[in-house]
Design a protein around this motif. Structure first.
Motif, PDB file in Angstrom:
ATOM      1  N   VAL A 174       0.854  -1.185   0.000  1.00  0.00           N
ATOM      2  CA  VAL A 174       0.000   0.000   0.000  1.00  0.00           C
ATOM      3  C   VAL A 174       0.892   1.239   0.000  1.00  0.00           C
ATOM      4  O   VAL A 174       1.607   1.494   0.977  1.00  0.00           O
ATOM      5  CB  VAL A 174      -0.943   0.028   1.224  1.00  0.00           C
ATOM      6  CG1 VAL A 174      -1.841   1.262   1.178  1.00  0.00           C
ATOM      7  CG2 VAL A 174      -1.778  -1.238   1.277  1.00  0.00           C
ATOM      8  N   GLY A 175       0.881   1.988  -1.116  1.00  0.00           N
ATOM      9  CA  GLY A 175       1.674   3.219  -1.221  1.00  0.00           C
ATOM     10  C   GLY A 175       2.905   3.013  -2.079  1.00  0.00           C
ATOM     11  O   GLY A 175       3.688   2.078  -1.836  1.00  0.00           O
ATOM     12  N   ALA A 224       9.404   4.526  -0.262  1.00  0.00           N
ATOM     13  CA  ALA A 224       9.365   3.318   0.579  1.00  0.00           C
ATOM     14  C   ALA A 224       8.756   2.145  -0.203  1.00  0.00           C
ATOM     15  O   ALA A 224       9.336   1.058  -0.267  1.00  0.00           O
ATOM     16  CB  ALA A 224       8.562   3.588   1.853  1.00  0.00           C
ATOM     17  N   GLU A 276      -1.988   2.528  -5.021  1.00  0.00           N
ATOM     18  CA  GLU A 276      -1.478   3.909  -4.896  1.00  0.00           C
ATOM     19  C   GLU A 276      -2.612   4.872  -5.230  1.00  0.00           C
ATOM     20  O   GLU A 276      -3.207   4.781  -6.304  1.00  0.00           O
ATOM     21  CB  GLU A 276      -0.296   4.099  -5.852  1.00  0.00           C
ATOM     22  CG  GLU A 276       0.157   5.541  -6.029  1.00  0.00           C
ATOM     23  CD  GLU A 276       0.487   6.264  -4.731  1.00  0.00           C
ATOM     24  OE1 GLU A 276       1.262   5.734  -3.922  1.00  0.00           O
ATOM     25  OE2 GLU A 276      -0.069   7.369  -4.517  1.00  0.00           O
ATOM     26  N   GLY A 287      15.416  15.509  -3.264  1.00  0.00           N
ATOM     27  CA  GLY A 287      16.098  14.298  -3.740  1.00  0.00           C
ATOM     28  C   GLY A 287      17.579  14.231  -3.403  1.00  0.00           C
ATOM     29  O   GLY A 287      18.302  13.365  -3.875  1.00  0.00           O
ATOM     30  N   SER A 309      -7.496   3.915  -3.816  1.00  0.00           N
ATOM     31  CA  SER A 309      -7.248   3.976  -2.380  1.00  0.00           C
ATOM     32  C   SER A 309      -7.410   2.600  -1.760  1.00  0.00           C
ATOM     33  O   SER A 309      -8.363   1.891  -2.098  1.00  0.00           O
ATOM     34  CB  SER A 309      -8.307   4.894  -1.773  1.00  0.00           C
ATOM     35  OG  SER A 309      -7.704   5.891  -1.061  1.00  0.00           O
TER      36      SER A 309
HETATM   37  C1  LIG Z   1       9.725  19.587   0.617  1.00  0.00           C
HETATM   38  C2  LIG Z   1      10.434  18.276   0.835  1.00  0.00           C
HETATM   39  C3  LIG Z   1      11.771  18.152   0.483  1.00  0.00           C
HETATM   40  C4  LIG Z   1      12.436  16.938   0.695  1.00  0.00           C
HETATM   41  N1  LIG Z   1      13.734  16.821   0.298  1.00  0.00           N
HETATM   42  C5  LIG Z   1      14.381  15.649   0.475  1.00  0.00           C
HETATM   43  C6  LIG Z   1      15.728  15.483   0.033  1.00  0.00           C
HETATM   44  O1  LIG Z   1      16.334  16.391  -0.546  1.00  0.00           O
HETATM   45  N2  LIG Z   1      16.322  14.269   0.246  1.00  0.00           N
HETATM   46  C7  LIG Z   1      15.677  13.238   0.847  1.00  0.00           C
HETATM   47  O2  LIG Z   1      16.259  12.159   1.022  1.00  0.00           O
HETATM   48  N3  LIG Z   1      14.403  13.354   1.275  1.00  0.00           N
HETATM   49  C8  LIG Z   1      13.749  14.534   1.109  1.00  0.00           C
HETATM   50  N4  LIG Z   1      12.460  14.666   1.534  1.00  0.00           N
HETATM   51  C9  LIG Z   1      11.871  13.557   2.304  1.00  0.00           C
HETATM   52  C10 LIG Z   1      11.383  12.454   1.397  1.00  0.00           C
HETATM   53  O3  LIG Z   1      10.531  13.001   0.446  1.00  0.00           O
HETATM   54  C11 LIG Z   1      10.656  11.392   2.229  1.00  0.00           C
HETATM   55  O4  LIG Z   1      11.512  10.863   3.202  1.00  0.00           O
HETATM   56  C12 LIG Z   1      10.179  10.208   1.378  1.00  0.00           C
HETATM   57  O5  LIG Z   1       9.777  10.643   0.122  1.00  0.00           O
HETATM   58  C13 LIG Z   1       9.045   9.474   2.033  1.00  0.00           C
HETATM   59  O6  LIG Z   1       8.656   8.410   1.196  1.00  0.00           O
HETATM   60  P1  LIG Z   1       7.409   7.490   1.530  1.00  0.00           P
HETATM   61  O7  LIG Z   1       7.305   6.515   0.426  1.00  0.00           O
HETATM   62  O8  LIG Z   1       7.510   6.975   2.916  1.00  0.00           O
HETATM   63  O9  LIG Z   1       6.173   8.508   1.557  1.00  0.00           O
HETATM   64  P2  LIG Z   1       5.369   9.182   0.349  1.00  0.00           P
HETATM   65  O10 LIG Z   1       6.289   9.687  -0.684  1.00  0.00           O
HETATM   66  O11 LIG Z   1       4.415  10.131   0.973  1.00  0.00           O
HETATM   67  O12 LIG Z   1       4.598   7.964  -0.282  1.00  0.00           O
HETATM   68  C14 LIG Z   1       3.497   7.351   0.316  1.00  0.00           C
HETATM   69  C15 LIG Z   1       2.563   6.935  -0.784  1.00  0.00           C
HETATM   70  O13 LIG Z   1       1.467   6.190  -0.252  1.00  0.00           O
HETATM   71  C16 LIG Z   1       0.280   6.582  -0.922  1.00  0.00           C
HETATM   72  N5  LIG Z   1      -0.860   6.259  -0.047  1.00  0.00           N
HETATM   73  C17 LIG Z   1      -1.097   6.720   1.199  1.00  0.00           C
HETATM   74  N6  LIG Z   1      -2.225   6.186   1.703  1.00  0.00           N
HETATM   75  C18 LIG Z   1      -2.718   5.355   0.751  1.00  0.00           C
HETATM   76  C19 LIG Z   1      -3.866   4.504   0.670  1.00  0.00           C
HETATM   77  N7  LIG Z   1      -4.736   4.368   1.676  1.00  0.00           N
HETATM   78  N8  LIG Z   1      -4.087   3.812  -0.476  1.00  0.00           N
HETATM   79  C20 LIG Z   1      -3.219   3.904  -1.513  1.00  0.00           C
HETATM   80  N9  LIG Z   1      -2.106   4.685  -1.482  1.00  0.00           N
HETATM   81  C21 LIG Z   1      -1.856   5.401  -0.370  1.00  0.00           C
HETATM   82  C22 LIG Z   1       0.495   8.075  -1.171  1.00  0.00           C
HETATM   83  O14 LIG Z   1      -0.308   8.556  -2.212  1.00  0.00           O
HETATM   84  C23 LIG Z   1       1.984   8.138  -1.508  1.00  0.00           C
HETATM   85  O15 LIG Z   1       2.253   8.016  -2.883  1.00  0.00           O
HETATM   86  C24 LIG Z   1      11.756  15.854   1.294  1.00  0.00           C
HETATM   87  C25 LIG Z   1      10.392  15.975   1.595  1.00  0.00           C
HETATM   88  C26 LIG Z   1       9.723  17.172   1.374  1.00  0.00           C
HETATM   89  C27 LIG Z   1       8.270  17.267   1.686  1.00  0.00           C
END
Ligand SMILES: Cc1cc2nc3c(=O)[nH]c(=O)nc-3n(C[C@H](O)[C@H](O)[C@H](O)COP(=O)(O)OP(=O)(O)OC[C@H]3O[C@@H](n4cnc5c(N)ncnc54)[C@H](O)[C@@H]3O)c2cc1C
Length: 351
Positions: A8-9, A13, A32, A44, A164
């Motif tokens: 999920v997501g 990650a 997603e 990034g 979702s």
């Molecule tokens: C402004 C900003 C700048 C950043 N700069 C950096 C950087 O320079 N370097 C770095 O390493 N990190 C950076 N980060 C941090 C980095 O973006 C995060 O650590 C990382 O992207 C988190 O990844 P994630 O997959 O856990 O979360 P997310 O990217 O939020 O992914 C979670 C996914 O799950 C999906 N989802 C949620 N609930 C559901 C559901 N019920 N059903 C289906 N899908 C669902 C969402 O739509 C989303 O696509 C930055 C973040 C921000 C906001």
């Protein structure tokens, strides 16, 4: 339909765990719903040094050893460049900061990254009276392009559902889970700041931090390195630069705000004097945890439910190593490092 895993997501990650499954020939399906976009808007950057204090980022060297080849493999898989090597120039605020930099350069962990020489060169439109400290072997992952390509790759193979995940529809059995018409051995939740809506794992103490960024076009800013002062200015090529990022612990929306934009403009103009135009303004929520460590592991009660979250401000470096740790735990029974295991919050789970 029967698969080994439901994911999920699909942010960094979800991508990192799915890649692990793909490599090990496990079957899976990914959900997603585009409700979060931290990974899409992220700067990034990967860099093992905390630029405020010149101290090492937690476990950075181990993370980079896994992360750099991880993105290299994806570049080969899609025959595209995602990893752009970018040096970092940190503007010194004072002579005291210069001294602190040189002390830090001598630390064995950081010597491969911190250049022990003061950079005193003038760059047009950049105010840096005390010069710069230079970091090398750092870079930027084009997370937006990578995620677009990865999502297309899964969609073409019918492994991605753009919908979702509805938690109330999940049935948990002893040896499997069922979701609508899908039966799976395990389900992995990778929802970033979608976590509060997850009834199984929302006991975990996320302390999310919203971040906003602007992209500017600045034809007279002739630098090919990231400039770090009160905000960073990151070159994207063709005179475009990403400027960020803000930190806001109150606003839980992913909407860009006028307040965020003004903060970025004020900080940018305190050290950049060339003309520029703003071409984009984005925002996202960083899935940060109270103790600033990732959330990895199995649910205390439901052994077929697991989580990969809490990547915080450094998803680029942490996602590959945390995904590997979770996979090795679930498939090879290799214990998860206590620092990242969700067992540390077991006392908060009321199930
Ligand atoms: C402004 C900003 C700048 C950043 N700069 C950096 C950087 O320079 N370097 C770095 O390493 N990190 C950076 N980060 C941090 C980095 O973006 C995060 O650590 C990382 O992207 C988190 O990844 P994630 O997959 O856990 O979360 P997310 O990217 O939020 O992914 C979670 C996914 O799950 C999906 N989802 C949620 N609930 C559901 C559901 N019920 N059903 C289906 N899908 C669902 C969402 O739509 C989303 O696509 C930055 C973040 C921000 C906001």
């Amino acid at each position: 339909m029967q698969v080994d895993y439901i994911i999920v997501g699909l942010g960094l990650a979800g991508l990192a765990f799915t890649k692990e499954l793909d490599k090990n020939k496990k079957s899976f399906i990914v959900f997603e719903d585009h409700s979060q976009n931290s990974s899409i808007v992220a700067g990034g950057m990967y860099n093992p040094v905390i630029l405020k204090r010149f101290t090492p980022v937690w476990n950075a060297i181990e993370q980079l050893e896994i992360a750099v080849p991880f993105y290299e493999e994806l570049e080969k898989q899609f025959n595209k460049k995602y990893d752009f090597k970018v040096n970092i120039y940190r503007i010194f605020k004072s002579v005291e900061e210069q001294n602190n930099w040189f002390i830090a350069c001598d630390k064995p962990l950081l010597s491969n990254y911190m250049v022990s020489q003061l950079i005193n060169k003038n760059f047009e439109g950049v105010l840096a009276a005390n010069g710069f400290g230079k970091l090398t072997n750092t870079g930027r992952i084009d997370t937006k392009a990578l995620l677009e390509d990865y999502r297309n790759y899964l969609a073409e193979r019918n492994l991605l559902k753009n919908e979702s995940f509805e938690y109330a529809e999940l049935k948990i059995n002893d040896e499997s889970v069922e979701y609508k018409n899908i039966k799976a051995a395990k389900i992995i939740f990778c929802e970033g700041f979608g976590l509060p809506k997850n009834p199984f794992f929302n006991y975990l103490p996320m302390q999310e931090a919203k971040g906003e960024l602007i992209t500017i076009l600045a034809p007279k800013l002739n630098v090919d390195f990231l400039i770090k002062a009160s905000v960073f200015v990151l070159p994207l090529g063709d005179n475009y630069f990403k400027v960020g990022a803000t930190f806001n612990w109150k606003d839980k929306t992913k909407l860009p705000t006028e307040e965020g934009k003004q903060e970025l403009i004020t900080k940018l103009e305190s050290f950049i004097t060339v003309p520029y135009t703003i071409v984009e303004h984005t925002a996202g929520i960083r899935p940060t945890v109270k103790d600033r460590r990732p959330l990895v592991g199995k649910h205390p009660k439901f052994k077929n439910l697991a989580i990969l979250n809490g990547l915080g401000t450094r998803g680029v470096m942490i996602a590959p190593v945390a995904a590997k740790a979770l996979y090795n735990y679930l498939e090879e029974k290799v214990e998860i490092d206590k620092e990242i295991s969700i067992d540390r919050f077991q006392h908060l789970c009321l199930d």
